[in-house]
Design a protein around this motif. Structure first.
Motif, PDB file in Angstrom:
ATOM      1  N   ALA A  51      54.916 -45.378  35.416  1.00  0.00           N
ATOM      2  CA  ALA A  51      55.101 -46.073  36.701  1.00  0.00           C
ATOM      3  C   ALA A  51      55.214 -47.581  36.493  1.00  0.00           C
ATOM      4  N   VAL A  52      54.376 -48.149  35.633  1.00  0.00           N
ATOM      5  CA  VAL A  52      54.397 -49.610  35.442  1.00  0.00           C
ATOM      6  C   VAL A  52      55.668 -50.018  34.690  1.00  0.00           C
ATOM      7  N   LEU A  53      56.095 -49.156  33.744  1.00  0.00           N
ATOM      8  CA  LEU A  53      57.369 -49.440  33.038  1.00  0.00           C
ATOM      9  C   LEU A  53      58.526 -49.476  34.035  1.00  0.00           C
ATOM     10  N   ALA A  54      58.523 -48.499  34.947  1.00  0.00           N
ATOM     11  CA  ALA A  54      59.587 -48.452  35.959  1.00  0.00           C
ATOM     12  C   ALA A  54      59.510 -49.684  36.853  1.00  0.00           C
ATOM     13  N   GLY A  55      58.270 -50.092  37.206  1.00  0.00           N
ATOM     14  CA  GLY A  55      58.075 -51.290  38.033  1.00  0.00           C
ATOM     15  C   GLY A  55      58.613 -52.528  37.333  1.00  0.00           C
ATOM     16  N   ALA A  56      58.337 -52.642  36.037  1.00  0.00           N
ATOM     17  CA  ALA A  56      58.797 -53.810  35.265  1.00  0.00           C
ATOM     18  C   ALA A  56      60.319 -53.845  35.235  1.00  0.00           C
ATOM     19  N   TYR A  57      60.917 -52.665  35.038  1.00  0.00           N
ATOM     20  CA  TYR A  57      62.383 -52.574  34.979  1.00  0.00           C
ATOM     21  C   TYR A  57      62.985 -53.008  36.326  1.00  0.00           C
ATOM     22  N   SER A  77      64.760 -68.002  39.431  1.00  0.00           N
ATOM     23  CA  SER A  77      64.560 -66.597  39.083  1.00  0.00           C
ATOM     24  C   SER A  77      63.620 -66.491  37.881  1.00  0.00           C
ATOM     25  N   ARG A  78      63.900 -67.326  36.868  1.00  0.00           N
ATOM     26  CA  ARG A  78      63.080 -67.302  35.650  1.00  0.00           C
ATOM     27  C   ARG A  78      61.614 -67.584  35.983  1.00  0.00           C
ATOM     28  N   LYS A  79      61.391 -68.564  36.849  1.00  0.00           N
ATOM     29  CA  LYS A  79      60.008 -68.909  37.184  1.00  0.00           C
ATOM     30  C   LYS A  79      59.362 -67.820  38.028  1.00  0.00           C
ATOM     31  N   VAL A 109      53.573 -51.292  27.987  1.00  0.00           N
ATOM     32  CA  VAL A 109      54.541 -51.873  28.936  1.00  0.00           C
ATOM     33  C   VAL A 109      55.071 -53.222  28.417  1.00  0.00           C
ATOM     34  N   PRO A 110      54.172 -54.189  28.096  1.00  0.00           N
ATOM     35  CA  PRO A 110      54.740 -55.428  27.516  1.00  0.00           C
ATOM     36  C   PRO A 110      55.368 -55.206  26.153  1.00  0.00           C
ATOM     37  N   LEU A 111      54.888 -54.193  25.418  1.00  0.00           N
ATOM     38  CA  LEU A 111      55.485 -53.934  24.094  1.00  0.00           C
ATOM     39  C   LEU A 111      56.951 -53.497  24.220  1.00  0.00           C
ATOM     40  N   ARG A 145      62.032 -67.166  22.825  1.00  0.00           N
ATOM     41  CA  ARG A 145      61.021 -68.232  22.949  1.00  0.00           C
ATOM     42  C   ARG A 145      60.076 -67.912  24.119  1.00  0.00           C
ATOM     43  N   GLY A 146      60.161 -68.666  25.229  1.00  0.00           N
ATOM     44  CA  GLY A 146      59.212 -68.481  26.355  1.00  0.00           C
ATOM     45  C   GLY A 146      58.951 -67.014  26.724  1.00  0.00           C
ATOM     46  N   PRO A 147      60.002 -66.247  27.057  1.00  0.00           N
ATOM     47  CA  PRO A 147      59.746 -64.864  27.484  1.00  0.00           C
ATOM     48  C   PRO A 147      59.040 -64.013  26.414  1.00  0.00           C
ATOM     49  N   LEU A 148      59.427 -64.226  25.134  1.00  0.00           N
ATOM     50  CA  LEU A 148      58.793 -63.427  24.067  1.00  0.00           C
ATOM     51  C   LEU A 148      57.318 -63.808  23.914  1.00  0.00           C
ATOM     52  N   TYR A 149      57.003 -65.120  23.906  1.00  0.00           N
ATOM     53  CA  TYR A 149      55.588 -65.537  23.797  1.00  0.00           C
ATOM     54  C   TYR A 149      54.800 -64.979  24.974  1.00  0.00           C
ATOM     55  N   TYR A 150      55.459 -64.976  26.130  1.00  0.00           N
ATOM     56  CA  TYR A 150      54.818 -64.504  27.360  1.00  0.00           C
ATOM     57  C   TYR A 150      54.381 -63.033  27.217  1.00  0.00           C
ATOM     58  N   VAL A 151      55.313 -62.168  26.770  1.00  0.00           N
ATOM     59  CA  VAL A 151      54.933 -60.738  26.676  1.00  0.00           C
ATOM     60  C   VAL A 151      53.923 -60.529  25.537  1.00  0.00           C
ATOM     61  N   LEU A 152      53.978 -61.381  24.496  1.00  0.00           N
ATOM     62  CA  LEU A 152      52.990 -61.256  23.409  1.00  0.00           C
ATOM     63  C   LEU A 152      51.584 -61.579  23.946  1.00  0.00           C
ATOM     64  N   ILE A 153      51.512 -62.561  24.860  1.00  0.00           N
ATOM     65  CA  ILE A 153      50.204 -62.885  25.458  1.00  0.00           C
ATOM     66  C   ILE A 153      49.731 -61.734  26.349  1.00  0.00           C
ATOM     67  N   LEU A 154      50.666 -61.075  27.042  1.00  0.00           N
ATOM     68  CA  LEU A 154      50.278 -59.918  27.875  1.00  0.00           C
ATOM     69  C   LEU A 154      49.705 -58.807  26.978  1.00  0.00           C
ATOM     70  N   ILE A 155      50.358 -58.585  25.832  1.00  0.00           N
ATOM     71  CA  ILE A 155      49.867 -57.544  24.905  1.00  0.00           C
ATOM     72  C   ILE A 155      48.470 -57.926  24.420  1.00  0.00           C
TER      73      ILE A 155
HETATM   74  C1  LIG Z   1      60.641 -65.383  32.269  1.00  0.00           C
HETATM   75  C2  LIG Z   1      59.386 -65.115  31.568  1.00  0.00           C
HETATM   76  C3  LIG Z   1      58.781 -66.008  30.793  1.00  0.00           C
HETATM   77  C4  LIG Z   1      59.293 -67.355  30.517  1.00  0.00           C
HETATM   78  O1  LIG Z   1      58.623 -68.336  31.146  1.00  0.00           O
HETATM   79  C5  LIG Z   1      58.777 -63.757  31.731  1.00  0.00           C
HETATM   80  C6  LIG Z   1      59.560 -62.626  31.088  1.00  0.00           C
HETATM   81  C7  LIG Z   1      59.047 -61.295  31.540  1.00  0.00           C
HETATM   82  C8  LIG Z   1      59.633 -60.049  30.918  1.00  0.00           C
HETATM   83  C9  LIG Z   1      61.088 -60.030  30.646  1.00  0.00           C
HETATM   84  C10 LIG Z   1      59.261 -58.834  31.730  1.00  0.00           C
HETATM   85  C11 LIG Z   1      57.787 -58.521  31.613  1.00  0.00           C
HETATM   86  C12 LIG Z   1      57.349 -57.322  32.396  1.00  0.00           C
HETATM   87  C13 LIG Z   1      55.846 -57.102  32.286  1.00  0.00           C
HETATM   88  C14 LIG Z   1      55.453 -56.754  30.880  1.00  0.00           C
HETATM   89  C15 LIG Z   1      55.341 -55.993  33.179  1.00  0.00           C
HETATM   90  C16 LIG Z   1      55.468 -56.185  34.653  1.00  0.00           C
HETATM   91  C17 LIG Z   1      54.918 -54.973  35.386  1.00  0.00           C
HETATM   92  C18 LIG Z   1      54.904 -55.021  36.871  1.00  0.00           C
HETATM   93  C19 LIG Z   1      54.255 -53.814  37.487  1.00  0.00           C
HETATM   94  C20 LIG Z   1      56.156 -55.382  37.573  1.00  0.00           C
END
Ligand SMILES: C/C(=C\CO)CCC[C@H](C)CCC[C@H](C)CCCC(C)C
Ligand SMILES: Nc1ccn([C@@H]2O[C@H](COP(=O)(O)OP(=O)(O)OP(=O)(O)O)[C@@H](O)[C@H]2O)c(=O)n1
Length: 220
Positions: A51-57, A77-79, A109-111, A145-155
């Motif tokens: 469900a969370v993977l689908a939400g992220a997508y 959008s990015r922000k 999910v972040p992985l 860069r930013g997005p990759l570091y971001y998901v690594l912090i989530l993991i």
């Molecule tokens: C734009 C980003 C950082 C740069 O400042 C963030 C990038 C985010 C990822 C591409 C998507 C990440 C999705 C999350 C792991 C899960 C979200 C789950 C939720 C239920 C919608």
């Protein structure tokens, strides 16, 4: 201060969910066994991950669509993805079970999104929508860069702190809400810059602490 905080798993919302979950497991199965409970937890975690993977997508897809239709600018959008994805990810944690393995399921999910960023960031496959919705200038390498570091912090936060320590959610609140709002407020109202960093403003920095703090309180 952190030591005096109630652990996340013991706050009213979390303990209520835990209590309901236990009552449900016991009442629905008179011949309750630990094996059945483990099976139930596994099923719950697999369902929550899907469900969370689908939400992220869907979240990324929604911002892709809004950017492509020029409803919002690429930078906004990015922000907005930056602010919403981590916060929604942390909000989804209570739907995972109380098993030891739950954090591993959640971190999938972040992985998966990390792999997605690496694949498109290295241009192994094209994905214009993702690039438009989460990069500043539209270059695939920016995904690394930013997005990759971001998901690594989530993991990291889900594996290390999970629901057991408020440090994880406070980190996510500061990174998502604080940093995201600093950008939006700073660009709009940040004419007075910090003396030691001309890229950052007083308005942006103060907004970061205020919003990060308020969202942290909401989570803890
Ligand atoms: C734009 C980003 C950082 C740069 O400042 C963030 C990038 C985010 C990822 C591409 C998507 C990440 C999705 C999350 C792991 C899960 C979200 C789950 C939720 C239920 C919608
Ligand atoms: N404390 C801050 C942080 C940000 N900003 C504003 O927001 C913009 C972007 O800042 P930031 O998000 O820190 O930099 P990015 O390069 O966009 O980094 P990221 O990839 O993390 O979004 C800055 O140029 C500035 O106008 C600000 O005024 N004060």
């Amino acid at each position: 201060m952190l030591a005096r905080m109630t652990p996340l798993s013991l706050t009213p919302t979390f303990s209520l969910l835990l209590h309901r979950h236990r009552r449900l497991v016991h009442s629905s199965s008179p011949s309750f066994t630990p094996v059945a409970a483990a099976g139930g937890a596994l099923l719950q975690d697999a369902g929550a991950t899907a469900a969370v993977l689908a939400g992220a997508y869907c979240l990324v897809l929604a911002f892709e669509t809004l950017t492509e239709r020029e409803v919002i600018k690429q930078n906004l959008s990015r922000k907005l993805v930056h602010i919403s994805s981590g916060l929604l990810f942390a909000i989804s944690w209570p739907i995972f079970s109380t098993s030891k393995e739950a954090r591993y399921f959640a971190s999938l999910v972040p992985l998966v999104n990390c792999l997605r960023l690496v694949i498109y960031g290295l241009s192994l496959a094209p994905d214009d929508g993702l690039i438009k919705s989460v990069t500043r200038e539209g270059n695939p390498e920016e995904l690394l860069r930013g997005p990759l570091y971001y998901v690594l912090i989530l993991i990291f936060c889900s594996l290390v702190f999970w629901r057991e320590s408020p440090v994880g959610v406070i980190t996510l609140a500061m990174m998502c809400a604080g940093d995201g709002v600093a950008d939006i407020m700073g660009r709009r109202f940040g004419s007075v810059k910090l003396p030691y960093n001309q890229q950052k403003s007083w308005v942006g920095s103060i907004s970061m602490f205020i919003f990060g703090f308020l969202i942290s309180i909401g989570y803890v």
